[in-house]
Motif scaffolding. Structure first.
Motif, short mmCIF file in Angstrom:
data_model
loop_
_atom_site.label_atom_id
_atom_site.label_comp_id
_atom_site.label_asym_id
_atom_site.label_seq_id
_atom_site.Cartn_x
_atom_site.Cartn_y
_atom_site.Cartn_z
N VAL A 1 -5.54 1.04 -12.20
CA VAL A 1 -4.62 2.14 -12.49
C VAL A 1 -5.18 2.91 -13.68
CG1 VAL A 1 -2.28 2.77 -13.15
CG2 VAL A 1 -2.67 0.80 -11.66
N ARG B 1 -13.16 1.61 -8.68
CA ARG B 1 -12.49 2.16 -7.51
C ARG B 1 -11.68 1.08 -6.79
NH1 ARG B 1 -11.78 6.60 -8.68
NH2 ARG B 1 -11.28 7.13 -6.53
N SER C 1 0.82 -1.22 0.00
CA SER C 1 0.00 0.00 0.00
C SER C 1 0.85 1.26 0.00
CB SER C 1 -0.96 0.00 1.19
OG SER C 1 -0.27 0.21 2.42
N VAL D 1 -6.70 -2.62 -7.00
CA VAL D 1 -6.58 -1.21 -7.38
C VAL D 1 -6.46 -1.07 -8.89
CG1 VAL D 1 -5.29 0.93 -7.03
CG2 VAL D 1 -5.35 -0.79 -5.20
N SER E 1 0.60 0.76 -5.42
CA SER E 1 -0.78 1.03 -5.04
C SER E 1 -0.96 2.47 -4.55
CB SER E 1 -1.22 0.06 -3.94
OG SER E 1 -2.50 0.38 -3.45
N LEU E 2 0.01 2.98 -3.80
CA LEU E 2 -0.05 4.36 -3.32
C LEU E 2 -0.09 5.34 -4.49
CD1 LEU E 2 0.15 6.44 -0.98
CD2 LEU E 2 2.64 6.24 -1.16
N SER E 3 0.76 5.12 -5.48
CA SER E 3 0.79 5.99 -6.66
C SER E 3 -0.51 5.92 -7.45
CB SER E 3 1.96 5.61 -7.57
OG SER E 3 3.20 5.71 -6.89
N ALA E 4 -1.18 4.75 -7.38
CA ALA E 4 -2.40 4.55 -8.15
C ALA E 4 -3.66 4.98 -7.39
CB ALA E 4 -2.53 3.07 -8.54
N GLY E 5 -3.50 5.54 -6.21
CA GLY E 5 -4.65 6.03 -5.45
C GLY E 5 -5.25 5.04 -4.48
N GLY E 6 -4.52 3.95 -4.18
CA GLY E 6 -5.02 2.98 -3.22
C GLY E 6 -4.92 3.49 -1.80
#
Length: 278
Positions: free
Chosen positions: A196, A204, A172, A194, A176-181
């Motif tokens: 992308v 979502r 996370s 997640v 995933s963090l970069s993809a908005g998770g």
């Protein structure tokens, strides 16, 4: 606590003077503490401390080995950020030797060990274990894929996105963090799916139980699957809705991570992500 040590230097930096200094200092300390020094990952056991000397990529390799042999992994950070490698700032051999003398003698008392979720994916006859995420995307292209998501044998819809991730709590803070998770505490026994750069707002991130079975059916061209950023399946086949590229993901148990004595998840996030405390 530990009977042996296996050291993994940063990939393509094995001869870097700083890396060499740390690796040699660890081995000297292990000898002084009468630990066996292993040169073969397959000899790791439940009594082995696997030390990654590098960044999070090196640490992920250590985690995969530790998960396979039920060992303990830790990371000495030489990378840029280091969400997984929380031992940092060791610039001379005396400091390294003092640290590892402490770990080898007192790790069971003052150094916390945390269980982190791992996941396994397979496609056809190929399988792999990941500590951060499994991703599915077009091969050598940024074009969109179409995918069907099946959770516990339930069709959960068809979507379009640049790629799709199945992430662990450790992951996370990665792709995933970069993809908005969502950011997920490491102790949570859960995964998240997640998309992308999804085409619609209805696609979502979704957090699911760790024991959920995930099936991804993707099509729209040639496909590739990656584990922790490393390609593990690549096909020249043109996949279609009637004949999709299929990847299955399930949890693969946990791996033990040794942390610094003062490690705290939220302090780590504050430092790494630049959160402001007033």
């Amino acid at each position: 606590m530990f009977k042996s040590v296996y050291v993994i230097p940063k990939y393509n930096a094995e001869t870097d003077p700083h890396v060499v200094m740390i690796v040699e200092a660890i081995k000297r300390t292990a000898e002084a503490c009468r630990l066996f020094i292993l040169n073969d990952a397959n000899r790791c056991t439940t009594g082995t401390l696997i030390v990654a000397v590098g960044g999070d990529g090196t640490m992920l390799g250590a985690m995969r080995i530790a998960a396979k042999h039920n060992s303990v992994a830790m990371g000495v950070n030489l990378g840029r950020i280091g969400f997984l490698t929380d031992f940092a700032g060791y610039h001379d051999s005396d400091a390294v030797e003092a640290l590892f003398s402490d770990i080898f003698e007192y790790s069971h008392v003052i150094y916390p060990v945390e269980a982190r979720l791992m996941i396994r994916a397979w496609s056809g006859t190929e399988s792999v274990v990941a500590g951060n995420e499994i991703s599915v995307s077009r091969d050598k292209s940024d074009s969109m894929i179409t995918y069907r998501l099946i959770l516990d044998d339930t069709d959960s819809g068809v979507y379009r996105a640049n790629s799709l991730l199945v992430s662990t709590p450790s992951g996370s803070t990665a792709y995933s963090l970069s993809a908005g998770g969502a950011l997920m505490m490491p102790a949570i026994q859960a995964m998240q799916v997640v998309p992308v750069a999804a085409l619609t707002m209805t696609a979502r991130p979704i957090v699911i139980s760790h024991d959920t079975s995930v099936e991804i059916q993707a099509w729209g061209g040639k496909m590739t699957a990656r584990s922790d950023g490393l390609e593990w399946v690549n096909s020249d086949k043109e996949y279609t809705k009637e004949d999709p590229f299929t990847v299955f993901v399930k949890h693969a148990g946990t791996v033990s991570i040794l942390h610094n004595k003062d490690w705290n998840y939220f302090d780590m996030l504050t430092q790494k992500l630049g959160w402001i405390k007033e």
